[in-house]
Design an enzyme around this catalytic site. Structure first.
Site, short mmCIF file in Angstrom:
data_model
loop_
_atom_site.label_atom_id
_atom_site.label_comp_id
_atom_site.label_asym_id
_atom_site.label_seq_id
_atom_site.Cartn_x
_atom_site.Cartn_y
_atom_site.Cartn_z
CG ASP A 1 -0.46 -3.64 -18.14
OD1 ASP A 1 -0.96 -3.14 -16.98
OD2 ASP A 1 0.29 -4.45 -17.71
CD GLU B 1 5.20 2.09 -8.87
OE1 GLU B 1 4.24 1.63 -8.04
OE2 GLU B 1 6.08 1.04 -9.03
CG HIS C 1 2.78 -1.69 -15.78
ND1 HIS C 1 2.34 -3.02 -15.36
CD2 HIS C 1 3.80 -1.83 -16.46
CE1 HIS C 1 3.18 -3.98 -15.76
NE2 HIS C 1 3.95 -3.05 -16.55
N GLY D 1 0.81 -1.06 -0.06
CA GLY D 1 -0.14 0.00 -0.06
C GLY D 1 0.78 1.25 -0.02
CG LEU E 1 -0.97 -8.19 -7.22
CD1 LEU E 1 -0.62 -9.08 -6.12
CD2 LEU E 1 -0.38 -7.87 -8.35
C1 GRF Z 1 3.85 -1.11 -7.27
O1 GRF Z 1 5.03 -1.41 -7.82
C2 GRF Z 1 2.96 -1.37 -8.45
O2 GRF Z 1 3.25 -0.49 -9.57
C3 GRF Z 1 2.64 -2.81 -8.64
O3 GRF Z 1 2.60 -3.26 -7.35
C4 GRF Z 1 3.56 -2.54 -6.33
C5 GRF Z 1 2.65 -2.26 -5.47
O4 GRF Z 1 3.14 -1.50 -4.41
N1 GRF Z 1 1.39 -3.00 -9.45
P1 GRF Z 1 2.33 -1.00 -3.12
O5 GRF Z 1 1.20 -1.90 -2.76
O6 GRF Z 1 1.45 0.23 -3.69
O7 GRF Z 1 3.28 -0.52 -2.21
#
Ligand code: GRF
Length: 207
Positions: A151, A181, A110, A12, A91
């Site tokens: 994607d 991100e 992504h 998260g 996921l």
């Molecule tokens: C991130 O790298 C996101 O891009 C990928 O999974 C990871 C999730 O990280 N799909 P978090 O749960 O937000 O820490």
């Protein structure tokens, strides 16, 4: 005020970036209505709780059929009356009926520069392993609208990140999260919340 549902599966940190950006004004006109995890052990649920946000777990393991799980997820989103669904390290593959119910109202982060290292075989650390195996010098992250493919939806924002010779999948994953991100996810939400973008001809354009 744009009402968000944030869907999570793990740590998260992207959820945390959104919570922090709302708190410090980098995201305006939006609030997190609900956080939903498919995984009861996700630390993201604790982050939501600490921030005083309604959080719940809808696990596929609690349903006999995948279809029933999908229905439960859709109903939860409709019940919360959210305007935007944010996949932040989620996921779960979002089924067609949810994509249709929330057309151009679901976004995903992504951890690569789409269309490289994306699609159904690239998730989590596999993305960064693919980057290192191919030897590319620049990677990054992408925020995009979700369509029926994996994607493949219209791209909202991308940010490049350098690849170092000494990187492991883990160090690269961390740098992509920190430098890309956690920056572009809040920015994309702010653009949507303030009506700054729209989808035209399958592409995102500024209004
Ligand atoms: C991130 O790298 C996101 O891009 C990928 O999974 C990871 C999730 O990280 N799909 P978090 O749960 O937000 O820490």
């Amino acid at each position: 005020m744009l009402k968000l549902a944030v869907l999570v599966s793990g740590g998260g940190t992207n959820l945390q970036a959104i919570i922090d950006a709302i708190a410090d004004g980098r995201i305006t006109n939006a609030r997190i209505e609900t956080v939903i995890s498919n995984n009861p052990g996700a630390y993201a649920l604790k982050r939501a709780e600490k921030a005083g946000i309604t959080a719940s777990c809808i696990s596929p393991k609690e349903y006999a059929k995948r279809e029933d799980f999908h229905q439960a997820l859709l109903q939860a989103l409709l019940l919360a009356k959210v305007d935007l669904v944010v996949l932040a390290g989620c996921l779960v593959v979002i089924p067609e009926q949810i994509v249709q119910a929330f057309e151009h109202r679901i976004i995903n982060i992504h951890p690569s520069l789409i269309p490289s290292f994306c699609g159904k075989d690239y998730y989590g650390l596999k993305v960064h392993e693919g980057v290192l195996d191919r030897g590319v010098k620049v990677t990054g992250a992408t925020v995009h609208f979700v369509d029926a493919g994996t994607d493949t939806g219209p791209i909202i924002l991308q940010k490049a990140v350098r690849v170092e010779a000494s990187d492991t999948p883990e160090t690269l994953q961390r740098r992509v999260m920190e430098e890309a991100e956690w920056v572009i996810m809040p920015k994309a939400i702010d653009l949507i919340a303030n009506n700054k973008i729209q989808v035209t001809g399958g592409k995102v354009v500024e209004i």
